[in-house]
Design a protein around this motif. Sequence first.
Motif, PDB file in Angstrom:
ATOM      1  N   SER A 128       0.843  -1.199   0.000  1.00  0.00           N
ATOM      2  CA  SER A 128       0.000   0.000   0.000  1.00  0.00           C
ATOM      3  C   SER A 128       0.880   1.252   0.000  1.00  0.00           C
ATOM      4  O   SER A 128       2.084   1.192   0.278  1.00  0.00           O
ATOM      5  CB  SER A 128      -0.887   0.014   1.243  1.00  0.00           C
ATOM      6  N   GLY A 129       0.253   2.374  -0.272  1.00  0.00           N
ATOM      7  CA  GLY A 129       0.975   3.645  -0.222  1.00  0.00           C
ATOM      8  C   GLY A 129       1.529   3.906   1.165  1.00  0.00           C
ATOM      9  O   GLY A 129       2.654   4.386   1.321  1.00  0.00           O
ATOM     10  N   ALA A 130       0.746   3.572   2.186  1.00  0.00           N
ATOM     11  CA  ALA A 130       1.195   3.781   3.568  1.00  0.00           C
ATOM     12  C   ALA A 130       2.420   2.926   3.884  1.00  0.00           C
ATOM     13  O   ALA A 130       3.379   3.388   4.514  1.00  0.00           O
ATOM     14  CB  ALA A 130       0.059   3.477   4.541  1.00  0.00           C
ATOM     15  N   GLU A 131       2.408   1.671   3.433  1.00  0.00           N
ATOM     16  CA  GLU A 131       3.543   0.780   3.689  1.00  0.00           C
ATOM     17  C   GLU A 131       4.786   1.255   2.945  1.00  0.00           C
ATOM     18  O   GLU A 131       5.892   1.263   3.490  1.00  0.00           O
ATOM     19  CB  GLU A 131       3.198  -0.660   3.307  1.00  0.00           C
ATOM     20  N   CYS A 132       4.619   1.630   1.685  1.00  0.00           N
ATOM     21  CA  CYS A 132       5.765   2.132   0.911  1.00  0.00           C
ATOM     22  C   CYS A 132       6.317   3.407   1.539  1.00  0.00           C
ATOM     23  O   CYS A 132       7.535   3.601   1.603  1.00  0.00           O
ATOM     24  CB  CYS A 132       5.360   2.386  -0.544  1.00  0.00           C
ATOM     25  N   ALA A 133       5.432   4.270   2.010  1.00  0.00           N
ATOM     26  CA  ALA A 133       5.861   5.508   2.674  1.00  0.00           C
ATOM     27  C   ALA A 133       6.676   5.184   3.920  1.00  0.00           C
ATOM     28  O   ALA A 133       7.716   5.801   4.169  1.00  0.00           O
ATOM     29  CB  ALA A 133       4.643   6.353   3.031  1.00  0.00           C
ATOM     30  N   ARG A 134       6.206   4.208   4.704  1.00  0.00           N
ATOM     31  CA  ARG A 134       6.933   3.813   5.914  1.00  0.00           C
ATOM     32  C   ARG A 134       8.327   3.296   5.554  1.00  0.00           C
ATOM     33  O   ARG A 134       9.319   3.669   6.169  1.00  0.00           O
ATOM     34  CB  ARG A 134       6.142   2.743   6.671  1.00  0.00           C
ATOM     35  N   GLN A 135       8.400   2.444   4.504  1.00  0.00           N
ATOM     36  CA  GLN A 135       9.686   1.873   4.112  1.00  0.00           C
ATOM     37  C   GLN A 135      10.666   2.941   3.627  1.00  0.00           C
ATOM     38  O   GLN A 135      11.871   2.822   3.851  1.00  0.00           O
ATOM     39  CB  GLN A 135       9.485   0.834   3.011  1.00  0.00           C
ATOM     40  N   LEU A 136      10.152   3.958   2.952  1.00  0.00           N
ATOM     41  CA  LEU A 136      11.026   4.988   2.381  1.00  0.00           C
ATOM     42  C   LEU A 136      11.139   6.234   3.257  1.00  0.00           C
ATOM     43  O   LEU A 136      11.815   7.193   2.888  1.00  0.00           O
ATOM     44  CB  LEU A 136      10.522   5.382   0.999  1.00  0.00           C
ATOM     45  N   ASP A 137      10.444   6.227   4.404  1.00  0.00           N
ATOM     46  CA  ASP A 137      10.455   7.340   5.340  1.00  0.00           C
ATOM     47  C   ASP A 137       9.981   8.640   4.675  1.00  0.00           C
ATOM     48  O   ASP A 137      10.646   9.686   4.736  1.00  0.00           O
ATOM     49  CB  ASP A 137      11.848   7.530   5.954  1.00  0.00           C
ATOM     50  N   ILE A 138       8.836   8.528   4.012  1.00  0.00           N
ATOM     51  CA  ILE A 138       8.195   9.692   3.390  1.00  0.00           C
ATOM     52  C   ILE A 138       6.725   9.708   3.792  1.00  0.00           C
ATOM     53  O   ILE A 138       6.219   8.723   4.346  1.00  0.00           O
ATOM     54  CB  ILE A 138       8.312   9.670   1.834  1.00  0.00           C
ATOM     55  N   ALA A 139       6.046  10.792   3.532  1.00  0.00           N
ATOM     56  CA  ALA A 139       4.619  10.889   3.861  1.00  0.00           C
ATOM     57  C   ALA A 139       3.808   9.974   2.945  1.00  0.00           C
ATOM     58  O   ALA A 139       4.146   9.818   1.755  1.00  0.00           O
ATOM     59  CB  ALA A 139       4.150  12.333   3.725  1.00  0.00           C
ATOM     60  N   ALA A 140       2.743   9.405   3.473  1.00  0.00           N
ATOM     61  CA  ALA A 140       1.878   8.524   2.657  1.00  0.00           C
ATOM     62  C   ALA A 140       1.291   9.285   1.480  1.00  0.00           C
ATOM     63  O   ALA A 140       1.174   8.747   0.376  1.00  0.00           O
ATOM     64  CB  ALA A 140       0.777   7.928   3.531  1.00  0.00           C
ATOM     65  N   SER A 141       0.942  10.551   1.688  1.00  0.00           N
ATOM     66  CA  SER A 141       0.369  11.345   0.595  1.00  0.00           C
ATOM     67  C   SER A 141       1.400  11.533  -0.516  1.00  0.00           C
ATOM     68  O   SER A 141       1.055  11.546  -1.705  1.00  0.00           O
ATOM     69  CB  SER A 141      -0.133  12.701   1.101  1.00  0.00           C
ATOM     70  N   THR A 142       2.664  11.643  -0.146  1.00  0.00           N
ATOM     71  CA  THR A 142       3.741  11.778  -1.142  1.00  0.00           C
ATOM     72  C   THR A 142       3.887  10.487  -1.916  1.00  0.00           C
ATOM     73  O   THR A 142       3.977  10.496  -3.150  1.00  0.00           O
ATOM     74  CB  THR A 142       5.085  12.132  -0.462  1.00  0.00           C
ATOM     75  N   ALA A 143       3.877   9.363  -1.230  1.00  0.00           N
ATOM     76  CA  ALA A 143       3.978   8.063  -1.898  1.00  0.00           C
ATOM     77  C   ALA A 143       2.826   7.871  -2.865  1.00  0.00           C
ATOM     78  O   ALA A 143       3.021   7.447  -4.013  1.00  0.00           O
ATOM     79  CB  ALA A 143       3.992   6.935  -0.872  1.00  0.00           C
TER      80      ALA A 143
END
Length: 144
Positions: A126-141
């Motif tokens: 998910s966008g949230a998971e990818c954001a967590r892995q890359l240390d970025i905001a979910a909205s950015t992902a």
Amino acid sequence: MTDVEELTAIYMDVSKGDTTTTERQEDQRGRWNSNTNTDQQIRSTIEEMHERYDLSTQLPTDQLVALVKAFFEGKGDTAIARRLGDSSLDRTVTRARLGLHLFRERDTTADFDLEALSECFEAGNSGAECARQLDIAASTANQY
């Protein structure tokens, strides 16, 4: 001898002096032709993108047509939202524009690894998971 003169000489030599051509030139690339209404051509392309890419947006087709035209006039997302009648739609315009594959240079550059984000999404995250892995905001992902 200039380049043009040299190329002319080569052409004349190869063609043995025959200056007529019989082959028809290829049609221009693309599907649109000047005999069809531009708005209708844009609408048709948008409808095809809805089917082919499962384009999902809150904007109706008429507003998407206006978005496409404004994009090619060089308008930014906020200006496009204003043109659509509501400047608060700028994030919606951005998402719709990206869904229509209308990219600006800044859409393809980021302060993080875009390839890693793409791979993360391709892995089914998910966008949230990818954001967590890359240390970025979910909205950015999700934007990319």
